[in-house]
Design a protein around this motif. Sequence first.
Motif, PDB file in Angstrom:
ATOM      1  N   GLU A  63       0.829  -1.197   0.000  1.00 39.48           N
ATOM      2  CA  GLU A  63       0.000   0.000   0.000  1.00 39.48           C
ATOM      3  C   GLU A  63       0.868   1.254   0.000  1.00 39.48           C
ATOM      4  OE1 GLU A  63      -3.723   1.338   2.609  1.00 39.48           O
ATOM      5  OE2 GLU A  63      -1.920   1.050   3.816  1.00 39.48           O
TER       6      GLU A  63
ATOM      7  N   ASN B 190      -0.766   4.542   0.242  1.00 40.97           N
ATOM      8  CA  ASN B 190      -2.071   5.191   0.286  1.00 40.97           C
ATOM      9  C   ASN B 190      -2.026   6.684   0.072  1.00 40.97           C
ATOM     10  OD1 ASN B 190      -4.277   6.540   2.376  1.00 40.97           O
ATOM     11  ND2 ASN B 190      -5.096   4.938   1.037  1.00 40.97           N
ATOM     12  N   HIS B 191      -1.081   7.361   0.720  1.00 44.09           N
ATOM     13  CA  HIS B 191      -1.139   8.821   0.665  1.00 44.09           C
ATOM     14  C   HIS B 191       0.246   9.463   0.696  1.00 44.09           C
ATOM     15  CE1 HIS B 191      -1.034   7.742   4.931  1.00 44.09           C
ATOM     16  NE2 HIS B 191      -0.404   8.883   5.113  1.00 44.09           N
TER      17      HIS B 191
ATOM     18  N   HIS C 212      -3.160   3.853   7.389  1.00 45.94           N
ATOM     19  CA  HIS C 212      -2.660   3.469   6.071  1.00 45.94           C
ATOM     20  C   HIS C 212      -1.175   3.789   5.958  1.00 45.94           C
ATOM     21  CE1 HIS C 212      -6.641   2.705   4.410  1.00 45.94           C
ATOM     22  NE2 HIS C 212      -7.052   3.817   4.979  1.00 45.94           N
TER      23      HIS C 212
ATOM     24  N   SER D 122       1.861   5.505   4.184  1.00 41.48           N
ATOM     25  CA  SER D 122       2.153   6.620   3.294  1.00 41.48           C
ATOM     26  C   SER D 122       3.183   6.165   2.273  1.00 41.48           C
ATOM     27  CB  SER D 122       2.711   7.798   4.096  1.00 41.48           C
ATOM     28  OG  SER D 122       4.000   7.464   4.601  1.00 41.48           O
TER      29      SER D 122
ATOM     30  N   HIS E 181      -3.448   0.629  -3.594  1.00 40.92           N
ATOM     31  CA  HIS E 181      -4.358   1.267  -2.642  1.00 40.92           C
ATOM     32  C   HIS E 181      -4.055   2.761  -2.500  1.00 40.92           C
ATOM     33  CE1 HIS E 181      -7.486   0.909   0.421  1.00 40.92           C
ATOM     34  NE2 HIS E 181      -6.803   1.811   1.100  1.00 40.92           N
TER      35      HIS E 181
ATOM     36  N   SER F 262      -4.796   6.631  -2.513  1.00 38.52           N
ATOM     37  CA  SER F 262      -5.925   7.522  -2.272  1.00 38.52           C
ATOM     38  C   SER F 262      -6.198   8.323  -3.545  1.00 38.52           C
ATOM     39  CB  SER F 262      -5.600   8.480  -1.127  1.00 38.52           C
ATOM     40  OG  SER F 262      -6.534   9.533  -1.072  1.00 38.52           O
TER      41      SER F 262
ATOM     42  N   ASN G 236      -3.050  11.302  -3.181  1.00 40.20           N
ATOM     43  CA  ASN G 236      -1.882  10.679  -3.774  1.00 40.20           C
ATOM     44  C   ASN G 236      -2.044  10.648  -5.283  1.00 40.20           C
ATOM     45  OD1 ASN G 236       0.639   9.533  -3.720  1.00 40.20           O
ATOM     46  ND2 ASN G 236       0.016   7.651  -2.721  1.00 40.20           N
TER      47      ASN G 236
END
Length: 144
Positions: A18, A20-21, A46, A48, A71, A73, A77
């Motif tokens: 992941e 995620n962001h 989550h 990063s 995954h 965002s 992201n």
Amino acid sequence: MTKLIVERLREVQTLVIETNHDEKLLQNDTHRPWPVKQRIQSRHGHLSNTAAAGVIEDLLPGKIERVVLGHLSRDCNTPALALSTVRAALEKCGRNDVETYCATQFEISSRFRIGETESGAFQSTFENAFFQKTGCNGFLRVTP
């Protein structure tokens, strides 16, 4: 990501992780209230881009050959940000040989061959495990 999990992943050749962001995009996001941002950033939230890059760096002494980022965002992201963060970490460690891909929500990713297969032996694939041909018309149907 705990040290135990990283140790369990030490022998993987392909890692789907992941990303995620991006921390700055999450902080500047106006759609999420502060408590949601705190949960996302917590150890129960989550990963990063930077945290995922750190995990990947920890795995570099192992057998890792390929990384698939996932995954992401939609608001906090972009594939370009995730890839650049991970690739910068790999470059810093002198490991430009690790393949990096980004799975997106909007397109099918490339096919990857993972692991070796025994020649001649039947090995189930996604297609023949979940789909069957129905007669000679060539249509596929999902099997429960």
